[in-house]
Design an enzyme around this catalytic site. Structure first.
Site, PDB file in Angstrom:
ATOM      1  N   ARG A  31       0.828  -1.209   0.000  1.00  0.00           N
ATOM      2  CA  ARG A  31       0.000   0.000   0.000  1.00  0.00           C
ATOM      3  C   ARG A  31       0.863   1.261   0.000  1.00  0.00           C
ATOM      4  O   ARG A  31       0.346   2.375   0.015  1.00  0.00           O
ATOM      5  CB  ARG A  31      -0.898   0.019   1.231  1.00  0.00           C
ATOM      6  CG  ARG A  31      -1.749  -1.221   1.337  1.00  0.00           C
ATOM      7  CD  ARG A  31      -3.186  -0.902   1.604  1.00  0.00           C
ATOM      8  NE  ARG A  31      -3.952  -2.141   1.524  1.00  0.00           N
ATOM      9  CZ  ARG A  31      -5.208  -2.267   1.853  1.00  0.00           C
ATOM     10  NH1 ARG A  31      -5.872  -1.233   2.279  1.00  0.00           N
ATOM     11  NH2 ARG A  31      -5.832  -3.414   1.748  1.00  0.00           N
ATOM     12  N   SER A  32       2.181   1.085   0.017  1.00  0.00           N
ATOM     13  CA  SER A  32       3.059   2.249   0.107  1.00  0.00           C
ATOM     14  C   SER A  32       2.932   3.211  -1.086  1.00  0.00           C
ATOM     15  O   SER A  32       2.907   4.426  -0.882  1.00  0.00           O
ATOM     16  CB  SER A  32       4.518   1.804   0.268  1.00  0.00           C
ATOM     17  OG  SER A  32       4.672   1.139   1.497  1.00  0.00           O
ATOM     18  N   LYS A  81      14.781  -7.140   3.519  1.00  0.00           N
ATOM     19  CA  LYS A  81      15.162  -6.285   4.646  1.00  0.00           C
ATOM     20  C   LYS A  81      16.569  -6.578   5.196  1.00  0.00           C
ATOM     21  O   LYS A  81      17.250  -5.674   5.655  1.00  0.00           O
ATOM     22  CB  LYS A  81      14.123  -6.377   5.764  1.00  0.00           C
ATOM     23  CG  LYS A  81      12.810  -5.692   5.393  1.00  0.00           C
ATOM     24  CD  LYS A  81      11.850  -5.667   6.548  1.00  0.00           C
ATOM     25  CE  LYS A  81      10.533  -5.032   6.112  1.00  0.00           C
ATOM     26  NZ  LYS A  81       9.576  -4.924   7.206  1.00  0.00           N
ATOM     27  N   ASP A 118       9.977   0.546  11.392  1.00  0.00           N
ATOM     28  CA  ASP A 118       8.811  -0.246  11.812  1.00  0.00           C
ATOM     29  C   ASP A 118       8.515  -0.102  13.309  1.00  0.00           C
ATOM     30  O   ASP A 118       7.386   0.179  13.706  1.00  0.00           O
ATOM     31  CB  ASP A 118       9.022  -1.728  11.498  1.00  0.00           C
ATOM     32  CG  ASP A 118       8.947  -2.020  10.012  1.00  0.00           C
ATOM     33  OD1 ASP A 118       8.237  -1.293   9.302  1.00  0.00           O
ATOM     34  OD2 ASP A 118       9.592  -2.988   9.563  1.00  0.00           O
ATOM     35  N   GLY A 153       9.867 -12.979  14.938  1.00  0.00           N
ATOM     36  CA  GLY A 153      10.435 -12.696  13.624  1.00  0.00           C
ATOM     37  C   GLY A 153      10.973 -11.267  13.549  1.00  0.00           C
ATOM     38  O   GLY A 153      11.217 -10.618  14.576  1.00  0.00           O
ATOM     39  N   ASN A 174       6.970 -17.365  21.675  1.00  0.00           N
ATOM     40  CA  ASN A 174       6.981 -17.828  20.291  1.00  0.00           C
ATOM     41  C   ASN A 174       6.794 -19.334  20.224  1.00  0.00           C
ATOM     42  O   ASN A 174       7.285 -20.057  21.085  1.00  0.00           O
ATOM     43  CB  ASN A 174       8.316 -17.447  19.634  1.00  0.00           C
ATOM     44  CG  ASN A 174       8.272 -17.578  18.133  1.00  0.00           C
ATOM     45  OD1 ASN A 174       7.389 -17.007  17.493  1.00  0.00           O
ATOM     46  ND2 ASN A 174       9.195 -18.336  17.553  1.00  0.00           N
ATOM     47  N   ARG A 175       6.047 -19.770  19.192  1.00  0.00           N
ATOM     48  CA  ARG A 175       5.799 -21.203  19.011  1.00  0.00           C
ATOM     49  C   ARG A 175       7.127 -21.978  19.013  1.00  0.00           C
ATOM     50  O   ARG A 175       7.261 -22.994  19.673  1.00  0.00           O
ATOM     51  CB  ARG A 175       5.066 -21.397  17.672  1.00  0.00           C
ATOM     52  CG  ARG A 175       4.842 -22.817  17.287  1.00  0.00           C
ATOM     53  CD  ARG A 175       4.141 -22.889  15.958  1.00  0.00           C
ATOM     54  NE  ARG A 175       4.900 -22.240  14.883  1.00  0.00           N
ATOM     55  CZ  ARG A 175       4.519 -22.227  13.616  1.00  0.00           C
ATOM     56  NH1 ARG A 175       3.371 -22.787  13.268  1.00  0.00           N
ATOM     57  NH2 ARG A 175       5.250 -21.638  12.688  1.00  0.00           N
ATOM     58  N   ARG A 179      13.772 -19.580  18.423  1.00  0.00           N
ATOM     59  CA  ARG A 179      13.763 -18.228  17.821  1.00  0.00           C
ATOM     60  C   ARG A 179      13.576 -17.169  18.890  1.00  0.00           C
ATOM     61  O   ARG A 179      14.127 -16.072  18.793  1.00  0.00           O
ATOM     62  CB  ARG A 179      12.666 -18.120  16.763  1.00  0.00           C
ATOM     63  CG  ARG A 179      13.016 -18.850  15.486  1.00  0.00           C
ATOM     64  CD  ARG A 179      11.994 -18.551  14.412  1.00  0.00           C
ATOM     65  NE  ARG A 179      12.316 -17.354  13.654  1.00  0.00           N
ATOM     66  CZ  ARG A 179      11.467 -16.796  12.782  1.00  0.00           C
ATOM     67  NH1 ARG A 179      10.282 -17.333  12.594  1.00  0.00           N
ATOM     68  NH2 ARG A 179      11.815 -15.722  12.120  1.00  0.00           N
TER      69      ARG A 179
HETATM   70  P1  ATR Z   1       8.310 -11.321  10.110  1.00  0.00           P
HETATM   71  O1  ATR Z   1       9.753 -11.099   9.826  1.00  0.00           O
HETATM   72  O2  ATR Z   1       7.387 -10.551   9.208  1.00  0.00           O
HETATM   73  O3  ATR Z   1       7.961 -11.121  11.553  1.00  0.00           O
HETATM   74  P2  ATR Z   1       8.693 -14.196  10.161  1.00  0.00           P
HETATM   75  O4  ATR Z   1      10.121 -14.023  10.416  1.00  0.00           O
HETATM   76  O5  ATR Z   1       8.302 -15.232   9.175  1.00  0.00           O
HETATM   77  O6  ATR Z   1       7.985 -12.854   9.705  1.00  0.00           O
HETATM   78  O7  ATR Z   1       7.966 -14.501  11.555  1.00  0.00           O
HETATM   79  C1  ATR Z   1       6.686 -14.942  11.633  1.00  0.00           C
HETATM   80  C2  ATR Z   1       6.283 -15.186  13.095  1.00  0.00           C
HETATM   81  O8  ATR Z   1       4.967 -15.725  13.090  1.00  0.00           O
HETATM   82  C3  ATR Z   1       7.158 -16.199  13.812  1.00  0.00           C
HETATM   83  O9  ATR Z   1       7.269 -15.824  15.169  1.00  0.00           O
HETATM   84  C4  ATR Z   1       6.347 -17.483  13.653  1.00  0.00           C
HETATM   85  O10 ATR Z   1       6.588 -18.449  14.638  1.00  0.00           O
HETATM   86  P3  ATR Z   1       7.734 -19.598  14.439  1.00  0.00           P
HETATM   87  O11 ATR Z   1       9.048 -18.946  14.736  1.00  0.00           O
HETATM   88  O12 ATR Z   1       7.379 -20.660  15.390  1.00  0.00           O
HETATM   89  O13 ATR Z   1       7.620 -20.036  12.991  1.00  0.00           O
HETATM   90  C5  ATR Z   1       4.958 -16.963  13.788  1.00  0.00           C
HETATM   91  N1  ATR Z   1       3.963 -17.876  13.222  1.00  0.00           N
HETATM   92  C6  ATR Z   1       3.661 -18.042  11.915  1.00  0.00           C
HETATM   93  N2  ATR Z   1       2.683 -18.957  11.768  1.00  0.00           N
HETATM   94  C7  ATR Z   1       2.344 -19.386  13.025  1.00  0.00           C
HETATM   95  C8  ATR Z   1       1.391 -20.343  13.558  1.00  0.00           C
HETATM   96  N3  ATR Z   1       0.569 -21.029  12.756  1.00  0.00           N
HETATM   97  N4  ATR Z   1       1.343 -20.488  14.902  1.00  0.00           N
HETATM   98  C9  ATR Z   1       2.171 -19.800  15.722  1.00  0.00           C
HETATM   99  N5  ATR Z   1       3.095 -18.903  15.282  1.00  0.00           N
HETATM  100  C10 ATR Z   1       3.175 -18.696  13.957  1.00  0.00           C
END
Ligand code: ATR
Length: 299
Positions: A31-32, A81, A118, A153, A174-175, A179
């Site tokens: 959208r930028s 990035k 950001d 992330g 985080n899941r 990370r």
């Molecule tokens: P960005 O740089 O835009 O933040 P990213 O590096 O891909 O994108 O990070 C996405 C985040 O969403 C991560 O924290 C990811 O968790 P994991 O490190 O466990 O992959 C989280 N994420 C994405 N899908 C998910 C899901 N279904 N359940 C829980 N966390 C999820």
């Protein structure tokens, strides 16, 4: 045929126009261009902002090409990035903290400066909405507020760093635990909450921020809606997702009478700094800007 006269709402691009754009792959969803061209018209700036679809392997060539062609700079989005971080000659404090760059400025001396706007955009959006994160200690004084970020992330890193810079305590959950631990290594002082426990632990926090794509239309889980039952009454719930504008998480927070913050504000505020750098005007983020971007530029 006679060309129609320019109205105030139309864009004027002369031979001296200032140029910028957004580098991404793909870039069609961004959208930028809409936002920056809206501001260019609104402030009567002689300039243009264009989408720049560039494959990862062509990123460095494209950046040098834009510089050679007289561009003032560019925004950088997925997946560039980290590459932008590496290509910058000079990194602002914000970029060092975030470990990534989303805004490049081509300086008059030929050097490339990298910024990460950001996290600061998120903090600016929080402030602009007048959301107060007040926590009282046992003696009735003001205690340091504590934020919990979902995700680890790039978005989590820049927001965590910017919140820490405001003096807030910040934890992540985080899941994938590794990370989260890696983020703590990059940003000392960060706390970690196990992913299985965060819903139950919500009472300890003043701000909850979803930095993942959970809840996003077309994302991994658009229906994502955790329980907020354990939240204290003062919790502010924020989402960086802005499509849909009201995610299931924000709707649930509203149902519980909690204050909420959607992702559109962060998008608009992060764009301000780049616009100021390239076009020399500090643009206002107001309802007209919000409406225009939400409507996808249609009047
Ligand atoms: P960005 O740089 O835009 O933040 P990213 O590096 O891909 O994108 O990070 C996405 C985040 O969403 C991560 O924290 C990811 O968790 P994991 O490190 O466990 O992959 C989280 N994420 C994405 N899908 C998910 C899901 N279904 N359940 C829980 N966390 C999820």
């Amino acid at each position: 045929m006679k060309a129609p006269a320019l109205t105030q709402a139309e864009q004027r691009i002369t031979g001296r126009a200032r140029l910028a754009g957004v580098l991404g792959w793909p870039v069609g969803h961004s959208r930028s261009p809409l936002l920056h061209n809206y501001w260019l018209r609104r402030y009567g700036v002689d300039g243009a902002y264009v989408p720049l679809p560039v494959k990862p392997e062509d990123f460095a060539t494209a950046v040098q090409g834009l510089k050679a062609a007289g561009f003032r700079g560019a925004n950088v989005t997925i997946p560039h990035k980290e590459a932008a971080y590496r290509i910058a000659d000079v990194l602002d404090e914000s970029a060092r903290r975030a470990g990534a760059v989303n805004t490049l400025v081509f300086e008059a001396d030929g050097s490339i400066r990298g910024l990460s706007t950001d996290g600061d955009g998120f903090v600016a959006s929080l402030k602009a909405e007048g959301l107060k994160l007040a926590r009282l200690d046992r003696h009735g004084g003001l205690a340091q507020p504590h934020a919990l970020l979902l995700g680890a992330g790039g978005a989590a890193r820049s927001i965590a760093a910017a919140l820490q810079a405001t003096g807030m305590r910040v934890s992540v959950t985080n899941r994938t635990r590794d990370r989260a631990d890696a983020l703590v290594e990059a940003l000392p002082g960060l706390g970690v909450c196990p992913w299985e426990d965060w819903e139950k632990a919500l009472g300890a926090y003043d701000l909850l921020v979803n930095t993942t794509s959970l809840g996003m239309e077309g994302g991994p889980d658009p229906a994502f809606c955790p329980s907020l039952k354990a939240a204290g009454r003062g919790l502010v719930v924020a989402d960086i997702v802005y499509v849909p504008r009201k995610t299931p998480l924000l709707a649930e927070a509203e149902r519980q009478g909690l204050q909420t913050l959607g992702g559109l504000g962060m998008l608009l505020h992060q764009a301000r700094l780049g616009f100021l750098e390239w076009f020399g005007v500090n643009p206002e983020v107001d309802d007209a800007t919000r409406d225009y971007v939400l409507r996808g530029g249609r009047s």
